[in-house]
Design a protein around this motif. Structure first.
Motif, PDB file in Angstrom:
ATOM      1  N   ALA A  78       0.839  -1.196   0.000  1.00 43.97           N
ATOM      2  CA  ALA A  78       0.000   0.000   0.000  1.00 43.97           C
ATOM      3  C   ALA A  78       0.879   1.252   0.000  1.00 43.97           C
ATOM      4  O   ALA A  78       2.087   1.196   0.270  1.00 43.97           O
ATOM      5  N   ARG A  79       0.252   2.378  -0.301  1.00 44.26           N
ATOM      6  CA  ARG A  79       0.980   3.637  -0.261  1.00 44.26           C
ATOM      7  C   ARG A  79       1.413   3.950   1.174  1.00 44.26           C
ATOM      8  O   ARG A  79       0.686   3.627   2.120  1.00 44.26           O
ATOM      9  N   PRO A  80       2.580   4.587   1.347  1.00 45.83           N
ATOM     10  CA  PRO A  80       2.962   5.022   2.692  1.00 45.83           C
ATOM     11  C   PRO A  80       1.878   5.939   3.262  1.00 45.83           C
ATOM     12  O   PRO A  80       1.311   6.774   2.547  1.00 45.83           O
ATOM     13  N   ALA A  81       1.591   5.771   4.539  1.00 44.94           N
ATOM     14  CA  ALA A  81       0.500   6.512   5.172  1.00 44.94           C
ATOM     15  C   ALA A  81       1.042   7.627   6.063  1.00 44.94           C
ATOM     16  O   ALA A  81       1.924   7.397   6.901  1.00 44.94           O
ATOM     17  N   VAL A  82       0.525   8.845   5.877  1.00 45.15           N
ATOM     18  CA  VAL A  82       0.888   9.963   6.733  1.00 45.15           C
ATOM     19  C   VAL A  82       0.147   9.808   8.054  1.00 45.15           C
ATOM     20  O   VAL A  82      -1.080   9.854   8.101  1.00 45.15           O
ATOM     21  N   GLU A  83       0.912   9.605   9.119  1.00 47.80           N
ATOM     22  CA  GLU A  83       0.308   9.377  10.432  1.00 47.80           C
ATOM     23  C   GLU A  83       0.236  10.634  11.265  1.00 47.80           C
ATOM     24  O   GLU A  83      -0.589  10.745  12.184  1.00 47.80           O
ATOM     25  N   LEU A  84       1.084  11.598  10.947  1.00 41.01           N
ATOM     26  CA  LEU A  84       1.169  12.804  11.752  1.00 41.01           C
ATOM     27  C   LEU A  84       1.593  13.943  10.855  1.00 41.01           C
ATOM     28  O   LEU A  84       2.484  13.783  10.012  1.00 41.01           O
ATOM     29  N   CYS A  85       0.965  15.095  11.016  1.00 34.46           N
ATOM     30  CA  CYS A  85       1.282  16.253  10.178  1.00 34.46           C
ATOM     31  C   CYS A  85       0.833  17.506  10.934  1.00 34.46           C
ATOM     32  O   CYS A  85      -0.359  17.766  11.033  1.00 34.46           O
ATOM     33  N   SER A  86       1.796  18.267  11.470  1.00 33.96           N
ATOM     34  CA  SER A  86       1.448  19.427  12.297  1.00 33.96           C
ATOM     35  C   SER A  86       2.395  20.579  12.018  1.00 33.96           C
ATOM     36  O   SER A  86       3.588  20.369  11.762  1.00 33.96           O
ATOM     37  N   PHE A  87       1.851  21.786  12.079  1.00 33.70           N
ATOM     38  CA  PHE A  87       2.656  22.997  11.903  1.00 33.70           C
ATOM     39  C   PHE A  87       2.652  23.782  13.202  1.00 33.70           C
ATOM     40  O   PHE A  87       1.605  23.961  13.831  1.00 33.70           O
ATOM     41  N   PHE A  88       3.837  24.277  13.591  1.00 36.42           N
ATOM     42  CA  PHE A  88       3.983  25.034  14.825  1.00 36.42           C
ATOM     43  C   PHE A  88       4.621  26.386  14.504  1.00 36.42           C
ATOM     44  O   PHE A  88       5.642  26.454  13.812  1.00 36.42           O
ATOM     45  N   ALA A  89       4.021  27.455  15.006  1.00 37.66           N
ATOM     46  CA  ALA A  89       4.582  28.790  14.809  1.00 37.66           C
ATOM     47  C   ALA A  89       5.847  28.945  15.643  1.00 37.66           C
ATOM     48  O   ALA A  89       5.971  28.372  16.726  1.00 37.66           O
ATOM     49  N   GLY A  90       6.805  29.725  15.108  1.00 39.32           N
ATOM     50  CA  GLY A  90       8.055  29.946  15.810  1.00 39.32           C
ATOM     51  C   GLY A  90       9.124  28.966  15.382  1.00 39.32           C
ATOM     52  O   GLY A  90       8.823  27.876  14.883  1.00 39.32           O
ATOM     53  N   THR A  91      10.391  29.359  15.579  1.00 35.37           N
ATOM     54  CA  THR A  91      11.496  28.507  15.145  1.00 35.37           C
ATOM     55  C   THR A  91      12.541  28.292  16.240  1.00 35.37           C
ATOM     56  O   THR A  91      13.627  27.806  15.968  1.00 35.37           O
ATOM     57  N   GLY A  92      12.211  28.658  17.466  1.00 39.40           N
ATOM     58  CA  GLY A  92      13.169  28.529  18.549  1.00 39.40           C
ATOM     59  C   GLY A  92      12.950  27.301  19.398  1.00 39.40           C
ATOM     60  O   GLY A  92      12.128  26.425  19.099  1.00 39.40           O
ATOM     61  N   ALA A  93      13.683  27.248  20.509  1.00 37.62           N
ATOM     62  CA  ALA A  93      13.611  26.092  21.397  1.00 37.62           C
ATOM     63  C   ALA A  93      12.225  25.934  22.000  1.00 37.62           C
ATOM     64  O   ALA A  93      11.782  24.808  22.261  1.00 37.62           O
ATOM     65  N   ASP A  94      11.507  27.055  22.234  1.00 36.65           N
ATOM     66  CA  ASP A  94      10.165  26.964  22.806  1.00 36.65           C
ATOM     67  C   ASP A  94       9.224  26.201  21.877  1.00 36.65           C
ATOM     68  O   ASP A  94       8.437  25.356  22.322  1.00 36.65           O
ATOM     69  N   ALA A  95       9.302  26.531  20.556  1.00 35.93           N
ATOM     70  CA  ALA A  95       8.461  25.834  19.579  1.00 35.93           C
ATOM     71  C   ALA A  95       8.848  24.363  19.503  1.00 35.93           C
ATOM     72  O   ALA A  95       7.979  23.480  19.429  1.00 35.93           O
ATOM     73  N   LEU A  96      10.142  24.083  19.537  1.00 38.97           N
ATOM     74  CA  LEU A  96      10.597  22.695  19.495  1.00 38.97           C
ATOM     75  C   LEU A  96      10.170  21.929  20.744  1.00 38.97           C
ATOM     76  O   LEU A  96       9.774  20.767  20.669  1.00 38.97           O
ATOM     77  N   GLU A  97      10.227  22.600  21.882  1.00 41.32           N
ATOM     78  CA  GLU A  97       9.812  21.938  23.115  1.00 41.32           C
ATOM     79  C   GLU A  97       8.321  21.594  23.066  1.00 41.32           C
ATOM     80  O   GLU A  97       7.899  20.525  23.537  1.00 41.32           O
TER      81      GLU A  97
END
Length: 312
Positions: free
Chosen positions: A34-53
């Protein structure tokens, strides 16, 4: 490219890519045939450690193997002749070859290599090339430090060319190669893959913003530049890798209207525009319904399709 390695966790990857003013995170489960399935897809504002955390906490990053993708300006990619040395000496030999090619001192570089396979059907031994990736140690350390501050264990630092290869490989007709062209804030990226291997990678100096320009004259100039660069690159590829027949040029999702028609009228190679639903199961990711969203997550999804590569 694997710059460093830690113990494995889940089989699937959590891919984290910095895009504009935010971070795209994705995970894909391979489930052949089967085709690979996208299980998770999310966008987070910001590019610093806070966004990564926040990503680490909300997406439970500790359960995954985690990777990130370098920006186009964070590394240099070269095609070089493969040194005739034992495997354990390969990176040292390539480092020596890059000494006069980099715009910074070789002692400040982190190096990795990716093989370009030769024509296995040829009775004549042809020259053997490989890709060499070089990034400043300071950039690698900064990226590692950012993830460490967010308490996310980073397993791999990848690049756009191999992420795009992973998606292009899903489109390859049997026995033929495929060219793929994508656009982002870093500009355009043209790749050619064959048998799921990367054979060509070229940067094109046209950004997504330029491609989407409302001014018809400005957009027309971008289209003309793209067509010229693509044709030159494909002509060069045909001379260098005559044993590979390129079936088509596939445009990655961008939201740009008119580009496919323009390239179809100015190139010999057939041109199509892909929808990620052509190769991925998006039933669990309604966020990916439009071209703009698919463009935003394109590299994150490609990197999440990663297969482990043999250490060269």
């Amino acid at each position: 490219m694997r710059f460093f390695k830690k113990a494995h966790k889940k089989d699937s990857w959590l891919s984290i890519a910095f895009v504009g003013d935010g971070i795209a995170a994705a995970s894909v489960r391979r489930c052949a045939p089967a085709r690979p399935a996208v299980e998770l897809c999310s966008f987070f504002a910001g590019t610093g450690a806070d966004a990564l955390e926040k990503i680490g906490r909300e997406l439970q990053a500790g359960q995954y193997q985690c990777l990130t993708v370098l920006g186009g300006g964070d590394y240099q990619l070269f095609a070089v002749d493969a040194p005739n040395v034992p495997a354990e000496e390969l990176k040292t030999a390539v480092r020596w070859r890059l000494k006069d090619m980099l715009d910074f001192h070789i002692d400040d570089a982190t190096i990795d290599v990716l093989d370009i396979p030769v024509d296995q059907s040829s009775a004549v031994r042809s020259s053997h090339s490989m890709f060499a990736v070089a990034a400043r140690n300071s950039i690698i350390a900064q990226r590692q430090g950012l993830f460490a501050a967010a308490r996310i264990d980073l397993t791999v630092i990848d690049i756009a060319e191999t992420a795009q290869r992973n998606i292009a490989a899903l489109l390859e007709p049997a026995g033929r190669g495929v060219a793929m062209l994508s656009f982002g804030a870093d500009g355009g990226l043209l790749t050619v893959t064959f048998a799921a291997e990367l054979y060509l990678a070229r940067r094109i100096d046209v950004t997504l913003a330029e491609l989407l320009a409302a001014d018809p004259d400005r957009q027309g100039a971008s289209f003309e530049k793209i067509a010229l660069e693509v044709q030159r690159s494909l002509d060069h590829f045909d001379r260098q890798f005559h044993f590979i027949s390129v079936s088509s040029l596939v445009l990655a999702p961008s939201g740009a209207s008119g580009l496919q028609e323009y390239l179809s009228s100015n190139l010999y190679t057939p041109v199509t525009t892909m929808d990620l639903a052509d190769v991925l199961d998006l039933s669990g990711a309604p966020e990916l319904a439009g071209a703009a969203a698919q463009q935003r997550f394109f590299l994150a999804l490609g990197a999440a399709l990663r297969h482990e590569e043999a250490v060269l």
